[in-house]
Design a protein around this motif. Structure first.
Motif, mmCIF file in Angstrom:
data_model
loop_
_atom_site.group_PDB
_atom_site.id
_atom_site.type_symbol
_atom_site.label_atom_id
_atom_site.label_comp_id
_atom_site.label_asym_id
_atom_site.label_seq_id
_atom_site.Cartn_x
_atom_site.Cartn_y
_atom_site.Cartn_z
ATOM 1 N N HIS A 81 4.205 -3.549 7.959
ATOM 2 C CA HIS A 81 3.373 -2.566 7.258
ATOM 3 C C HIS A 81 2.202 -3.214 6.518
ATOM 4 N N SER A 82 1.585 -4.186 7.165
ATOM 5 C CA SER A 82 0.408 -4.812 6.567
ATOM 6 C C SER A 82 -0.799 -4.614 7.469
ATOM 7 N N GLN A 109 -0.738 -5.711 2.167
ATOM 8 C CA GLN A 109 0.097 -4.520 2.031
ATOM 9 C C GLN A 109 -0.394 -3.784 0.782
#
Length: 383
Positions: A81-82, A109
């Motif tokens: 999730h970056s 992030q």
């Protein structure tokens, strides 16, 4: 897949993966040839070979990038999730571009808008005293109320207290880490990391996913903490500590350094006391820092002044004015304090007998005029 089908992020990652080539040299190649053109030369091209003295391995990295590895990095970044912010991205932090070796790619992030917000770096000992942690929390809480983003390293002790103090307000805080973003180091700060992101903050790294914590990564991380920020506050630090490395990076990057005094019997105060002796500003209250931000002539602590200070020199009509200014700077007495070898900032201060703040400002002007060059460890005179 042909080179023509590649996107900007893939090319920046390809450049990042070129081995044992300094970042400033990579940026210079982009400025000379253009990013995509660097990877469209064929094996028989003599341009890269003759102009830059690259090694066989480096040339191979340009001629035959490992696109499969690059795709894996992009996918791994998505999995944790970056996002990736490249050097030419509008979201890339402008202050960070001014340091000697800015990362070509940032993994992030959380909220990218914080990267260009006014920031103060707050660092200190991992084994900080309870009083030191309380001080860091309180000061960062007050600074956050003034819309100053607190930037630190997610470490134990002062770093964690600084992040938590900032989290008590809604301004946001940035954690710069020395691992890939698929992991949290130290692991006990996993909850703190989630809180930073969920509260509108950000966690950033220049290391690709799956990169573990290594001793050599932390000094690299420290240069980003100071490079992102308008100044660095050291709350508690031993004489030999990563916090003093961050303070040194700050001086090399023309950032101001602040330090909090403590009892002479506190071993974690010795680093702060040493910094104060070297010219760091002694901080007792939040106002001691806020006052510095209010100085319009202090480029290193005023975002608008910083942007103007590093505005590229215009050509044409303004060129003559620039040349006149440069000739005047050639006679600057401070220039005589900078040698043709690496000269530390404290040596320039000692030789010139001028205040640290004035020295840093004048060194910046000399650098912009091409009379000195900032390098790791200080400055080198070029003319």
């Amino acid at each position: 897949m042909s080179n023509n089908s590649k996107n900007n992020i893939e090319y920046w990652l390809a450049l990042k993966l070129v081995p044992r080539l300094a970042i400033h040299k990579k940026i210079a190649l982009v400025e000379t040839f253009g990013l995509t053109a660097l990877f469209t030369f064929n094996d028989k091209s003599s341009v890269l070979t003759s102009a830059n003295g690259l090694s066989v391995k480096q040339l191979h990295a340009f001629y035959r990038p490992d696109w499969q590895q690059i795709s894996h990095i992009i996918q791994a970044s998505k999995s944790c999730h970056s996002d990736l912010i490249c050097f030419d991205d509008a979201c890339y932090p402008q202050l960070l571009k001014q340091i000697y070796d800015p990362p070509l790619v940032i993994f992030i992030q959380g909220n990218p808008l914080l990267l260009n917000a006014p920031q103060l770096a707050v660092v200190g000992s991992r084994s900080a005293s309870a009083g030191g942690r309380d001080t860091a929390f309180s000061l960062c809480q007050q600074l956050a109320k003034k819309n100053i983003v607190i930037t630190s390293g997610l470490a134990l002790g002062i770093d964690a207290a600084a992040h938590r103090g900032a989290l008590s307000e809604s301004t946001g805080t940035i954690a710069v880490v020395a691992t890939g973003l698929d992991q949290v180091y130290p692991a006990r700060h996993s909850a703190l990391a989630r809180q930073i992101i969920n509260s509108g903050g950000a966690i950033i790294s220049e290391f690709i996913p799956s990169t573990p914590a290594r001793a050599g990564h932390f000094p690299k991380r420290n240069r980003l903490i100071s490079g992102l920020s308008l100044g660095v506050l050291v709350v508690e630090a031993e004489l030999k500590s990563g916090s003093l490395i961050t303070a040194r990076c700050a001086l090399e990057q023309n950032r101001d350094v602040f330090a909090i005094p403590n009892s002479i019997h506190n071993p974690y105060a010795k680093g702060c006391h040493w910094l104060i002796k070297q010219g760091a500003k002694l901080v007792e209250h939040c106002a001691d820092i806020i006052d510095e931000f209010a100085f319009a002539d202090k480029a290193s602590l005023h975002l608008n002044s910083e942007a103007q200070l590093f505005k590229p020199v215009e050509q044409g009509a303004n060129k003559g004015v620039t040349e006149i200014k440069q000739k005047g700077l050639c006679n600057d007495a401070l220039l005589a304090s900078v040698g043709f070898e690496i000269t530390p900032v404290d040596k320039v201060v000692s030789r010139s007998e001028l205040p640290v703040e004035e020295v840093l400002t004048r060194l910046t002007m000399l650098e912009l005029s091409g009379l000195v060059t900032a390098v790791p460890g200080g400055y080198i005179r070029t003319q």
